[in-house]
Design a protein around this motif. Structure first.
Motif, PDB file in Angstrom:
ATOM      1  N   TRP A  17       3.269 -47.549 -36.139  1.00 28.24           N
ATOM      2  CA  TRP A  17       2.216 -46.544 -36.315  1.00 28.24           C
ATOM      3  C   TRP A  17       2.664 -45.488 -37.318  1.00 28.24           C
ATOM      4  O   TRP A  17       1.909 -45.081 -38.194  1.00 28.24           O
ATOM      5  N   SER A  18       3.901 -45.056 -37.221  1.00 29.34           N
ATOM      6  CA  SER A  18       4.439 -44.063 -38.145  1.00 29.34           C
ATOM      7  C   SER A  18       4.429 -44.605 -39.576  1.00 29.34           C
ATOM      8  O   SER A  18       4.076 -43.889 -40.514  1.00 29.34           O
ATOM      9  N   ASP A  19       4.794 -45.860 -39.748  1.00 31.56           N
ATOM     10  CA  ASP A  19       4.781 -46.473 -41.076  1.00 31.56           C
ATOM     11  C   ASP A  19       3.371 -46.533 -41.649  1.00 31.56           C
ATOM     12  O   ASP A  19       3.158 -46.264 -42.835  1.00 31.56           O
ATOM     13  N   HIS A  20       2.394 -46.881 -40.820  1.00 27.92           N
ATOM     14  CA  HIS A  20       0.997 -46.933 -41.266  1.00 27.92           C
ATOM     15  C   HIS A  20       0.503 -45.548 -41.664  1.00 27.92           C
ATOM     16  O   HIS A  20      -0.205 -45.399 -42.665  1.00 27.92           O
ATOM     17  N   LEU A  21       0.865 -44.543 -40.891  1.00 29.22           N
ATOM     18  CA  LEU A  21       0.451 -43.177 -41.199  1.00 29.22           C
ATOM     19  C   LEU A  21       1.073 -42.709 -42.513  1.00 29.22           C
ATOM     20  O   LEU A  21       0.397 -42.112 -43.354  1.00 29.22           O
ATOM     21  N   LYS A  22       2.343 -42.995 -42.725  1.00 28.44           N
ATOM     22  CA  LYS A  22       2.997 -42.624 -43.984  1.00 28.44           C
ATOM     23  C   LYS A  22       2.347 -43.329 -45.169  1.00 28.44           C
ATOM     24  O   LYS A  22       2.149 -42.740 -46.228  1.00 28.44           O
ATOM     25  N   SER A  23       2.002 -44.582 -44.999  1.00 30.76           N
ATOM     26  CA  SER A  23       1.330 -45.333 -46.061  1.00 30.76           C
ATOM     27  C   SER A  23      -0.027 -44.718 -46.384  1.00 30.76           C
ATOM     28  O   SER A  23      -0.395 -44.563 -47.556  1.00 30.76           O
ATOM     29  N   PHE A  24      -0.763 -44.350 -45.346  1.00 29.30           N
ATOM     30  CA  PHE A  24      -2.063 -43.700 -45.540  1.00 29.30           C
ATOM     31  C   PHE A  24      -1.899 -42.379 -46.286  1.00 29.30           C
ATOM     32  O   PHE A  24      -2.643 -42.079 -47.217  1.00 29.30           O
ATOM     33  N   GLN A  25      -0.909 -41.603 -45.899  1.00 29.96           N
ATOM     34  CA  GLN A  25      -0.665 -40.322 -46.549  1.00 29.96           C
ATOM     35  C   GLN A  25      -0.303 -40.507 -48.015  1.00 29.96           C
ATOM     36  O   GLN A  25      -0.734 -39.730 -48.869  1.00 29.96           O
ATOM     37  N   GLN A  26       0.461 -41.532 -48.336  1.00 28.45           N
ATOM     38  CA  GLN A  26       0.803 -41.797 -49.728  1.00 28.45           C
ATOM     39  C   GLN A  26      -0.439 -42.165 -50.539  1.00 28.45           C
ATOM     40  O   GLN A  26      -0.578 -41.757 -51.687  1.00 28.45           O
ATOM     41  N   ARG A  27      -1.338 -42.932 -49.927  1.00 20.79           N
ATOM     42  CA  ARG A  27      -2.552 -43.339 -50.636  1.00 20.79           C
ATOM     43  C   ARG A  27      -3.474 -42.163 -50.909  1.00 20.79           C
ATOM     44  O   ARG A  27      -4.079 -42.094 -51.975  1.00 20.79           O
ATOM     45  N   ILE A  28      -3.615 -41.244 -49.961  1.00 22.37           N
ATOM     46  CA  ILE A  28      -4.536 -40.126 -50.188  1.00 22.37           C
ATOM     47  C   ILE A  28      -3.868 -38.929 -50.845  1.00 22.37           C
ATOM     48  O   ILE A  28      -4.540 -38.047 -51.349  1.00 22.37           O
ATOM     49  N   GLY A  29      -2.542 -38.900 -50.873  1.00 21.20           N
ATOM     50  CA  GLY A  29      -1.821 -37.766 -51.436  1.00 21.20           C
ATOM     51  C   GLY A  29      -2.138 -37.490 -52.889  1.00 21.20           C
ATOM     52  O   GLY A  29      -2.114 -36.343 -53.340  1.00 21.20           O
ATOM     53  N   LYS A  30      -2.487 -38.512 -53.634  1.00 14.30           N
ATOM     54  CA  LYS A  30      -2.760 -38.331 -55.065  1.00 14.30           C
ATOM     55  C   LYS A  30      -4.052 -37.553 -55.322  1.00 14.30           C
ATOM     56  O   LYS A  30      -4.290 -37.102 -56.440  1.00 14.30           O
ATOM     57  N   TYR A  31      -4.870 -37.359 -54.305  1.00 12.44           N
ATOM     58  CA  TYR A  31      -6.129 -36.637 -54.463  1.00 12.44           C
ATOM     59  C   TYR A  31      -5.989 -35.127 -54.291  1.00 12.44           C
ATOM     60  O   TYR A  31      -6.965 -34.401 -54.406  1.00 12.44           O
ATOM     61  N   PHE A  32      -4.787 -34.664 -54.015  1.00 18.08           N
ATOM     62  CA  PHE A  32      -4.537 -33.236 -53.827  1.00 18.08           C
ATOM     63  C   PHE A  32      -3.746 -32.690 -55.002  1.00 18.08           C
ATOM     64  O   PHE A  32      -2.678 -33.208 -55.327  1.00 18.08           O
ATOM     65  N   ALA A  33      -4.274 -31.664 -55.631  1.00 18.90           N
ATOM     66  CA  ALA A  33      -3.604 -31.066 -56.784  1.00 18.90           C
ATOM     67  C   ALA A  33      -2.417 -30.203 -56.354  1.00 18.90           C
ATOM     68  O   ALA A  33      -1.426 -30.109 -57.068  1.00 18.90           O
ATOM     69  N   ARG A  34      -2.517 -29.585 -55.189  1.00 16.21           N
ATOM     70  CA  ARG A  34      -1.466 -28.669 -54.733  1.00 16.21           C
ATOM     71  C   ARG A  34      -0.745 -29.250 -53.522  1.00 16.21           C
ATOM     72  O   ARG A  34      -1.361 -29.826 -52.635  1.00 16.21           O
ATOM     73  N   SER A  35       0.559 -29.054 -53.491  1.00 13.84           N
ATOM     74  CA  SER A  35       1.354 -29.588 -52.389  1.00 13.84           C
ATOM     75  C   SER A  35       1.014 -28.908 -51.065  1.00 13.84           C
ATOM     76  O   SER A  35       1.080 -29.530 -50.003  1.00 13.84           O
ATOM     77  N   GLU A  36       0.608 -27.619 -51.117  1.00 12.90           N
ATOM     78  CA  GLU A  36       0.248 -26.906 -49.888  1.00 12.90           C
ATOM     79  C   GLU A  36      -0.990 -27.524 -49.243  1.00 12.90           C
ATOM     80  O   GLU A  36      -1.060 -27.695 -48.025  1.00 12.90           O
ATOM     81  N   ALA A  37      -1.978 -27.846 -50.062  1.00 18.03           N
ATOM     82  CA  ALA A  37      -3.205 -28.457 -49.534  1.00 18.03           C
ATOM     83  C   ALA A  37      -2.922 -29.849 -48.984  1.00 18.03           C
ATOM     84  O   ALA A  37      -3.448 -30.232 -47.944  1.00 18.03           O
ATOM     85  N   LYS A  38      -2.063 -30.585 -49.678  1.00 15.84           N
ATOM     86  CA  LYS A  38      -1.704 -31.921 -49.204  1.00 15.84           C
ATOM     87  C   LYS A  38      -0.985 -31.827 -47.861  1.00 15.84           C
ATOM     88  O   LYS A  38      -1.291 -32.567 -46.924  1.00 15.84           O
ATOM     89  N   GLY A  39      -0.047 -30.905 -47.740  1.00 19.46           N
ATOM     90  CA  GLY A  39       0.673 -30.726 -46.479  1.00 19.46           C
ATOM     91  C   GLY A  39      -0.239 -30.316 -45.343  1.00 19.46           C
ATOM     92  O   GLY A  39      -0.125 -30.813 -44.214  1.00 19.46           O
ATOM     93  N   ALA A  40      -1.186 -29.423 -45.633  1.00 21.22           N
ATOM     94  CA  ALA A  40      -2.131 -28.992 -44.607  1.00 21.22           C
ATOM     95  C   ALA A  40      -3.044 -30.148 -44.188  1.00 21.22           C
ATOM     96  O   ALA A  40      -3.359 -30.291 -43.009  1.00 21.22           O
ATOM     97  N   ALA A  41      -3.445 -30.968 -45.141  1.00 19.61           N
ATOM     98  CA  ALA A  41      -4.287 -32.118 -44.813  1.00 19.61           C
ATOM     99  C   ALA A  41      -3.532 -33.101 -43.926  1.00 19.61           C
ATOM    100  O   ALA A  41      -4.088 -33.629 -42.953  1.00 19.61           O
ATOM    101  N   PHE A  42      -2.265 -33.331 -44.241  1.00 18.41           N
ATOM    102  CA  PHE A  42      -1.465 -34.228 -43.412  1.00 18.41           C
ATOM    103  C   PHE A  42      -1.252 -33.645 -42.014  1.00 18.41           C
ATOM    104  O   PHE A  42      -1.298 -34.371 -41.019  1.00 18.41           O
ATOM    105  N   ASP A  43      -1.039 -32.346 -41.943  1.00 21.16           N
ATOM    106  CA  ASP A  43      -0.914 -31.687 -40.635  1.00 21.16           C
ATOM    107  C   ASP A  43      -2.209 -31.819 -39.846  1.00 21.16           C
ATOM    108  O   ASP A  43      -2.200 -32.050 -38.634  1.00 21.16           O
ATOM    109  N   TYR A  44      -3.336 -31.673 -40.532  1.00 18.80           N
ATOM    110  CA  TYR A  44      -4.645 -31.776 -39.884  1.00 18.80           C
ATOM    111  C   TYR A  44      -4.851 -33.173 -39.316  1.00 18.80           C
ATOM    112  O   TYR A  44      -5.312 -33.332 -38.182  1.00 18.80           O
ATOM    113  N   ILE A  45      -4.489 -34.194 -40.084  1.00 17.46           N
ATOM    114  CA  ILE A  45      -4.603 -35.577 -39.607  1.00 17.46           C
ATOM    115  C   ILE A  45      -3.728 -35.780 -38.382  1.00 17.46           C
ATOM    116  O   ILE A  45      -4.153 -36.374 -37.390  1.00 17.46           O
ATOM    117  N   GLN A  46      -2.507 -35.266 -38.443  1.00 14.86           N
ATOM    118  CA  GLN A  46      -1.592 -35.389 -37.304  1.00 14.86           C
ATOM    119  C   GLN A  46      -2.177 -34.704 -36.069  1.00 14.86           C
ATOM    120  O   GLN A  46      -2.114 -35.236 -34.963  1.00 14.86           O
TER     121      GLN A  46
END
Length: 84
Positions: A17-46
């Motif tokens: 499950w952790s591997d699948h979540l990391k893979s998902f995060q890598q796929r959607i990470g490119k859509y965030f211009a700022r690292s703060e927004a990407k981190g917050a989005a990943f926290d929100y998913i978690q």
């Protein structure tokens, strides 16, 4: 009192499950211009995936280690919502 240790199958499922979540995060990470927004989005998913109920802003923020929901809400807000 110690919590029971998970079985080998449970640990394997958790790792998968952790591997699948990391893979998902890598796929959607490119859509965030700022690292703060990407981190917050990943926290929100978690937070959405956690077993805590009810899933309100305060509960979700606490699950990912924020002191209040405001930072999480502000960073995951859609730009169009700010114009309203």
């Amino acid at each position: 009192m110690l919590a029971p240790t998970p079985s080998g199958q449970a640990l394997e499922a958790l790792c998968a499950w952790s591997d699948h979540l990391k893979s998902f995060q890598q796929r959607i990470g490119k859509y965030f211009a700022r690292s703060e927004a990407k981190g917050a989005a990943f926290d929100y998913i978690q937070a959405l995936l956690c077993p805590v109920e009810p899933k309100n802003g305060w509960q979700m923020a606490e699950q990912v280690g924020y002191a209040s929901p405001y930072c999480l809400q502000r960073r995951t807000e859609l730009p169009s919502a700010r114009r309203i």
